[in-house]
Write a protein that holds these residues in place. Structure first.
Motif, short mmCIF file in Angstrom:
data_model
loop_
_atom_site.label_atom_id
_atom_site.label_comp_id
_atom_site.label_asym_id
_atom_site.label_seq_id
_atom_site.Cartn_x
_atom_site.Cartn_y
_atom_site.Cartn_z
N ASN A 23 -8.97 16.30 18.41
CA ASN A 23 -8.98 17.93 18.45
C ASN A 23 -9.83 18.34 17.36
O ASN A 23 -9.31 18.99 16.42
N VAL A 24 -11.08 18.50 17.76
CA VAL A 24 -12.19 18.65 16.74
C VAL A 24 -12.03 20.03 16.20
O VAL A 24 -11.85 20.09 14.85
N ARG A 25 -11.84 20.97 17.13
CA ARG A 25 -11.89 22.46 16.49
C ARG A 25 -10.57 22.76 15.61
O ARG A 25 -10.75 23.29 14.59
N ILE B 72 0.75 -1.17 -0.16
CA ILE B 72 0.11 0.02 0.09
C ILE B 72 0.95 1.18 -0.06
O ILE B 72 0.63 2.18 -0.57
N VAL B 73 1.90 1.17 0.70
CA VAL B 73 2.93 2.40 0.65
C VAL B 73 3.43 2.45 -0.53
O VAL B 73 3.87 3.70 -1.12
N LYS B 74 3.95 1.46 -1.33
CA LYS B 74 4.42 1.55 -2.63
C LYS B 74 3.53 2.11 -3.58
O LYS B 74 3.83 2.81 -4.71
N ARG B 75 2.06 2.13 -3.36
CA ARG B 75 1.06 2.47 -4.25
C ARG B 75 0.85 4.09 -4.00
O ARG B 75 0.29 4.75 -4.68
N GLY B 76 1.48 4.60 -2.78
CA GLY B 76 1.31 5.98 -2.67
C GLY B 76 0.50 6.43 -1.47
O GLY B 76 0.18 7.84 -1.38
N ILE B 77 0.24 5.44 -0.60
CA ILE B 77 -0.23 6.02 0.57
C ILE B 77 0.83 5.92 1.98
O ILE B 77 1.16 4.92 2.26
N ALA B 78 1.01 6.85 2.55
CA ALA B 78 2.06 6.84 3.71
C ALA B 78 0.84 7.21 5.10
O ALA B 78 0.02 7.76 5.15
N PHE B 79 1.34 6.72 6.28
CA PHE B 79 0.74 6.41 7.48
C PHE B 79 1.65 6.86 8.70
O PHE B 79 2.77 6.45 8.74
N VAL B 80 0.93 7.82 9.42
CA VAL B 80 1.70 8.42 10.48
C VAL B 80 0.66 7.84 11.65
O VAL B 80 -0.07 8.11 12.22
N PRO B 81 1.19 6.66 12.47
CA PRO B 81 0.71 6.16 13.53
C PRO B 81 0.38 7.16 14.74
O PRO B 81 1.10 8.00 15.01
N GLU B 82 -0.67 6.47 15.48
CA GLU B 82 -0.90 7.43 16.59
C GLU B 82 0.16 7.42 17.80
O GLU B 82 0.43 8.63 18.28
N LYS B 83 0.84 6.36 18.08
CA LYS B 83 1.94 6.50 18.79
C LYS B 83 3.32 6.66 18.29
O LYS B 83 4.30 6.39 18.64
N ARG B 84 3.33 7.20 16.74
CA ARG B 84 4.70 7.73 16.21
C ARG B 84 5.35 6.30 15.77
O ARG B 84 5.87 6.31 14.72
N GLU B 85 5.45 5.21 16.51
CA GLU B 85 6.24 4.06 16.43
C GLU B 85 7.68 4.20 15.49
O GLU B 85 7.93 3.65 14.61
N LEU B 86 8.28 5.21 16.10
CA LEU B 86 9.53 5.41 15.56
C LEU B 86 10.63 4.15 16.11
O LEU B 86 10.29 3.20 17.02
N PHE B 87 11.77 4.38 15.75
CA PHE B 87 12.80 3.26 16.02
C PHE B 87 13.75 4.07 17.09
O PHE B 87 14.66 4.72 16.57
N PRO B 88 13.48 3.92 18.24
CA PRO B 88 14.21 4.83 19.48
C PRO B 88 15.77 4.77 19.48
O PRO B 88 16.36 5.68 19.74
N LYS B 89 16.19 3.68 19.24
CA LYS B 89 17.76 3.45 19.07
C LYS B 89 18.36 3.38 18.01
O LYS B 89 19.44 3.22 17.91
N MET B 90 17.70 3.94 17.01
CA MET B 90 18.26 4.60 15.77
C MET B 90 18.27 5.96 15.67
O MET B 90 17.50 6.66 16.20
N MET C 129 -0.75 10.39 -0.88
CA MET C 129 -1.71 10.51 0.09
C MET C 129 -1.24 10.35 1.49
O MET C 129 -0.33 9.25 1.60
N LEU C 130 -1.28 11.22 2.73
CA LEU C 130 -0.98 11.06 3.85
C LEU C 130 -2.14 10.82 4.79
O LEU C 130 -3.06 11.39 4.93
N VAL C 131 -1.89 9.66 5.66
CA VAL C 131 -2.91 9.59 6.66
C VAL C 131 -2.22 9.62 8.09
O VAL C 131 -1.36 9.19 8.39
N LEU C 132 -2.79 10.62 8.71
CA LEU C 132 -2.34 10.92 10.13
C LEU C 132 -3.36 10.62 11.39
O LEU C 132 -4.40 10.90 11.20
N ASP C 133 -2.90 9.56 12.18
CA ASP C 133 -3.59 9.20 13.30
C ASP C 133 -3.16 9.90 14.55
O ASP C 133 -2.00 9.94 15.05
N GLU C 134 -4.15 10.88 14.87
CA GLU C 134 -4.03 11.68 16.11
C GLU C 134 -2.50 12.42 16.23
O GLU C 134 -1.83 12.24 17.26
#
Length: 231
Positions: free
Chosen positions: A190-192, A73-91, A152-157
């Motif tokens: 954060n509706v407003r 899905i990412v290769k098709r052009g949609i990227a996702f920023v997950p709610e808890k960021r899900e970074l690689f903390p030791k990189m 397209m970018l999808v951002l979760d919270e």
């Protein structure tokens, strides 16, 4: 650009998303609103193949992507920023960005553009991601997703856990990306703030879309005011 039709999702025997339909046109910011437990994250995880839907169809640029693995899905052009960021903390910051570009189709990673958008990441590029502040980590999560050159970018919270000042920075960044032509699906409590920068919105309650309209219509809606704006 994105059309979701008749989506039904179960967690075990529990029906959590009910006959959900929504669409996002090219160049829009569309907001999916709802309180905790409404089903917002389940919806976006299903879009990315992280949950299996019992029925319904997900179309992106005219292609049915239901059930396709997330990396495809990412290769098709949609990227996702997950709610808890899900970074690689030791990189490092730079290594996290490199991983964001892993599935990029053609061209060279645009580090200069990323560092122009997020100057602090250039200053911290050799720093471990886990040592960044909450706001810096959110910037890195967004930047990492942009490394794949999405349509397209999808951002979760994206505002979750941030100070009011940093919330403003994040929403200004989302507006800027959209102004540069990026289509965005924004999932927010954060509706407003979300409605002030988006074109349209959907309200999700108990796994069902209960309201939709332009952002100005939703901001003026009595039910939205009472449930989310304290008015």
């Amino acid at each position: 650009m994105l059309a979701v039709t008749g989506l039904n999702v179960f967690h075990g025997n529990i029906h959590v998303i009910w006959d959900l339909s929504l669409h996002v046109e090219r160049g829009e910011i569309v907001t999916l609103l709802g309180s905790n437990g409404a089903g917002k994250t389940t919806v976006v995880e299903t879009l990315f193949g992280l949950n299996r839907s019992a029925s319904g169809e997900i179309n992106f640029l005219g292609e049915n992507i239901s059930g396709i693995p997330a990396f495809e899905i990412v290769k098709r052009g949609i990227a996702f920023v997950p709610e808890k960021r899900e970074l690689f903390p030791k990189m490092t910051v730079h290594e996290n960005l490199e991983l964001g570009a892993f599935g990029r189709e053609g061209g060279h990673p645009e580090y200069e553009r990323i560092f122009e958008l997020f100057p602090v990441l250039h200053e911290r590029k050799s720093q471990l991601a886990g040592t960044l502040s909450g706001g810096e980590q959110q910037m890195l999560a967004i930047a990492r997703s942009l490394m794949a050159a999405p349509k397209m970018l999808v951002l979760d919270e994206p505002s979750l856990g941030l100070s009011p000042k940093l919330v403003e920075v994040v929403f200004e960044t989302i507006q800027r990306l959209n102004g540069e032509g990026l289509t965005i699906l924004l999932v927010e409590q954060n509706v407003r703030h979300a409605l002030e920068i988006s074109h349209r919105g959907y309200v999700l309650e108990g796994g069902r879309i209960v309201n939709s309209g332009t952002s100005s219509e939703l901001l003026d809606d009595a039910n939205v005011k009472a449930a989310y704006l304290g008015m």
